[in-house]
Motif scaffolding. Structure first.
Motif, PDB file in Angstrom:
ATOM      1  N   ASP A 261       0.833  -1.202   0.000  1.00 20.14           N
ATOM      2  CA  ASP A 261       0.000   0.000   0.000  1.00 20.14           C
ATOM      3  C   ASP A 261       0.870   1.256   0.000  1.00 20.14           C
ATOM      4  O   ASP A 261       0.619   2.215  -0.742  1.00 20.14           O
ATOM      5  CB  ASP A 261      -0.920  -0.032   1.220  1.00 20.14           C
ATOM      6  CG  ASP A 261      -1.921   1.119   1.224  1.00 20.14           C
ATOM      7  OD1 ASP A 261      -1.986   1.872   0.222  1.00 20.14           O
ATOM      8  OD2 ASP A 261      -2.638   1.278   2.217  1.00 20.14           O
ATOM      9  N   LYS A 262       1.895   1.271   0.804  1.00 18.00           N
ATOM     10  CA  LYS A 262       2.764   2.450   0.869  1.00 18.00           C
ATOM     11  C   LYS A 262       3.647   2.573  -0.362  1.00 18.00           C
ATOM     12  O   LYS A 262       3.932   3.689  -0.830  1.00 18.00           O
ATOM     13  CB  LYS A 262       3.629   2.389   2.134  1.00 18.00           C
ATOM     14  CG  LYS A 262       4.410   3.669   2.383  1.00 18.00           C
ATOM     15  CD  LYS A 262       5.105   3.654   3.723  1.00 18.00           C
ATOM     16  CE  LYS A 262       5.827   4.958   3.984  1.00 18.00           C
ATOM     17  NZ  LYS A 262       6.509   4.976   5.295  1.00 18.00           N
ATOM     18  N   LEU A 263       4.087   1.437  -0.939  1.00 19.33           N
ATOM     19  CA  LEU A 263       4.921   1.496  -2.130  1.00 19.33           C
ATOM     20  C   LEU A 263       4.151   2.036  -3.344  1.00 19.33           C
ATOM     21  O   LEU A 263       4.750   2.634  -4.242  1.00 19.33           O
ATOM     22  CB  LEU A 263       5.467   0.103  -2.460  1.00 19.33           C
ATOM     23  CG  LEU A 263       6.587  -0.413  -1.538  1.00 19.33           C
ATOM     24  CD1 LEU A 263       6.957  -1.841  -1.915  1.00 19.33           C
ATOM     25  CD2 LEU A 263       7.819   0.486  -1.625  1.00 19.33           C
ATOM     26  N   ALA A 264       2.849   1.863  -3.317  1.00 20.04           N
ATOM     27  CA  ALA A 264       2.045   2.269  -4.483  1.00 20.04           C
ATOM     28  C   ALA A 264       2.118   3.768  -4.723  1.00 20.04           C
ATOM     29  O   ALA A 264       2.359   4.228  -5.852  1.00 20.04           O
ATOM     30  CB  ALA A 264       0.607   1.808  -4.313  1.00 20.04           C
ATOM     31  N   ASP A 265       1.909   4.557  -3.703  1.00 15.45           N
ATOM     32  CA  ASP A 265       1.900   6.019  -3.896  1.00 15.45           C
ATOM     33  C   ASP A 265       2.530   6.777  -2.732  1.00 15.45           C
ATOM     34  O   ASP A 265       2.401   7.992  -2.628  1.00 15.45           O
ATOM     35  CB  ASP A 265       0.458   6.507  -4.103  1.00 15.45           C
ATOM     36  CG  ASP A 265      -0.459   6.081  -2.975  1.00 15.45           C
ATOM     37  OD1 ASP A 265       0.046   5.515  -1.982  1.00 15.45           O
ATOM     38  OD2 ASP A 265      -1.673   6.311  -3.084  1.00 15.45           O
ATOM     39  N   GLY A 266       3.205   6.038  -1.810  1.00 10.87           N
ATOM     40  CA  GLY A 266       3.857   6.696  -0.674  1.00 10.87           C
ATOM     41  C   GLY A 266       2.898   7.042   0.450  1.00 10.87           C
ATOM     42  O   GLY A 266       3.306   7.660   1.439  1.00 10.87           O
TER      43      GLY A 266
END
Length: 297
Positions: A261-266
Motif C-alpha cells: 500500500d505504501k509502495l504504491a503512492d507513498g
C-alpha cells in the motif's frame, strides 16, 4: 595551750618519739630532751605540762583523724572544690543538654511522628485509599476483567498494609490508579506514515534465527491528532514503558499488505489499525495482530 604545743613538738620530732618513747624508763630522757628544746627557745615548761603533753601524745588526743569515706563526705568535698571544677561541669552539662535536645527534637521526635503517621496510614489511610480507587475504576469501566483486576489489587494492597509493607500497598494503589487512567483513555491507533520514518520493521528472533517477526510502527492519538501516552510492554525483553509510539506485531500477510500500500503512492490508505474507547482496557484491532509489541527498532 602549752601542752598542745608540747604535743605538736613531739609529733614533728617523729624520730625522737620512735627512739625515746618506748616505756616509763625512757620517758625521763624524752622529757629532758623536750626541756632542752624549749630552753633553746627561751621557754620554761613546768613538769606537769610535759607530763600532760607526753600523755596526750600517747592518747592521740590532739591528733587529726580524717572523716571516713562516705556519701556526705563526697558531697562536702565536691562543694568545697566547686570553684575548681564547677565551670567545666557547667559547660559539660550545657553541651549534654544541647546534644540531648538536638537528638530529641531533630531525630527522636520526627522519627516518632513518622512512625505514628505510618501506622495511621497502614491502618486507615492506605486501605481507605485502595477501596476508594477501586470505586473510581468501576465507575470508569464496566469491563469484567477490569473489575477482577481491581479486586485483586485491593486484596493484595490490604494484605500488604496489614503486614506493615507500606511500599507494597502503595505500589498496588499506583497500579489501581494506572488501571483507572488506562480505562478512561480514548484514542486511535494508526500506522506512522511520515517522510523519513519507517512504517514497519521485521526482526529475527534470537532463539529462532530462521524465523521473522513483523511489526507495524504505530502511534496513539486523540481525536485532535495529539499523541497519547499508553503503557506498552515489550515482548522481547519484558520492559514496560509509557509511550505514544511502539511496534505492533502483525502477521506476515498484514505486513506485506501495508508495505505494498505504501509502495504504491507513498501513502497508507488505511492507517487506522485500532480504536481504544473510554471504558475499555484495550484497543479493538482492525488488523490481524497478536497484540505483541516492541519499544525499540
Amino acid at each position: 595551750m602549752l601542752a598542745m604545743d608540747v604535743v605538736d613538738t613531739l609529733r614533728h620530732a617523729e624520730t625522737l618519739v620512735e627512739r625515746e618513747l618506748q616505756g616509763d624508763a625512757r620517758r625521763a630522757r624524752l622529757k629532758q630532751r623536750l626541756r632542752e628544746i624549749y630552753a633553746t627557745q627561751g621557754i620554761e615548761v613546768p613538769e606537769r605540762i610535759l607530763d600532760q603533753g607526753v600523755a596526750a601524745l600517747e592518747q592521740q588526743r590532739f591528733a587529726y583523724r580524717p572523716t571516713p569515706p562516705s556519701f556526705q563526705r563526697s558531697l562536702a568535698t565536691l562543694w568545697a572544690t566547686r570553684a575548681r571544677w564547677g565551670r567545666a561541669a557547667l559547660f559539660a552539662l550545657g553541651a549534654l543538654l544541647l546534644l540531648g535536645g538536638g537528638w530529641w527534637f531533630g531525630i527522636r521526635l520526627p522519627a516518632e511522628r513518622a512512625r505514628v503517621a505510618l501506622q495511621a496510614e497502614l491502618e486507615t489511610g492506605l486501605p481507605g485509599a485502595l477501596r476508594a480507587e477501586r470505586e473510581r475504576v468501576l465507575a470508569a469501566t464496566e469491563a469484567p476483567e477490569a473489575r477482577a483486576e481491581a479486586d485483586r489489587l485491593v486484596a493484595e494492597g490490604e494484605a500488604a498494609a496489614r503486614a506493615g509493607a507500606a511500599a507494597d500497598a502503595r505500589a498496588r494503589l499506583a497500579q489501581l490508579q494506572a488501571l483507572r487512567q488506562q480505562a478512561s483513555l480514548a484514542y486511535t491507533v494508526r500506522i506512522v506514515s511520515r517522510p523519513g520514518e519507517p512504517s514497519g520493521v521485521w526482526r529475527v528472533p534470537e532463539d529462532n534465527p530462521r524465523a521473522r517477526n513483523f511489526y507495524l510502527i504505530v502511534e496513539a492519538v486523540d481525536r485532535d491528532g495529539r499523541p497519547v501516552e499508553v503503557p506498552v510492554t515489550s515482548e522481547e525483553d519484558g520492559h514496560r514503558a509509557t509511550v505514544s509510539r511502539w511496534g505492533l506485531r502483525v502477521t506476515p500477510e498484514e505486513f506485506e499488505r501495508v508495505r505494498q500500500d505504501k509502495l504504491a503512492d507513498g501513502v497508507i490508505d488505511r492507517p487506522v489499525v485500532g480504536v481504544k474507547r473510554a471504558g475499555a482496557l484495550r484497543p479493538e484491532w482492525s488488523v490481524d495482530t497478536t497484540g505483541g509489541a516492541i519499544l525499540r527498532w
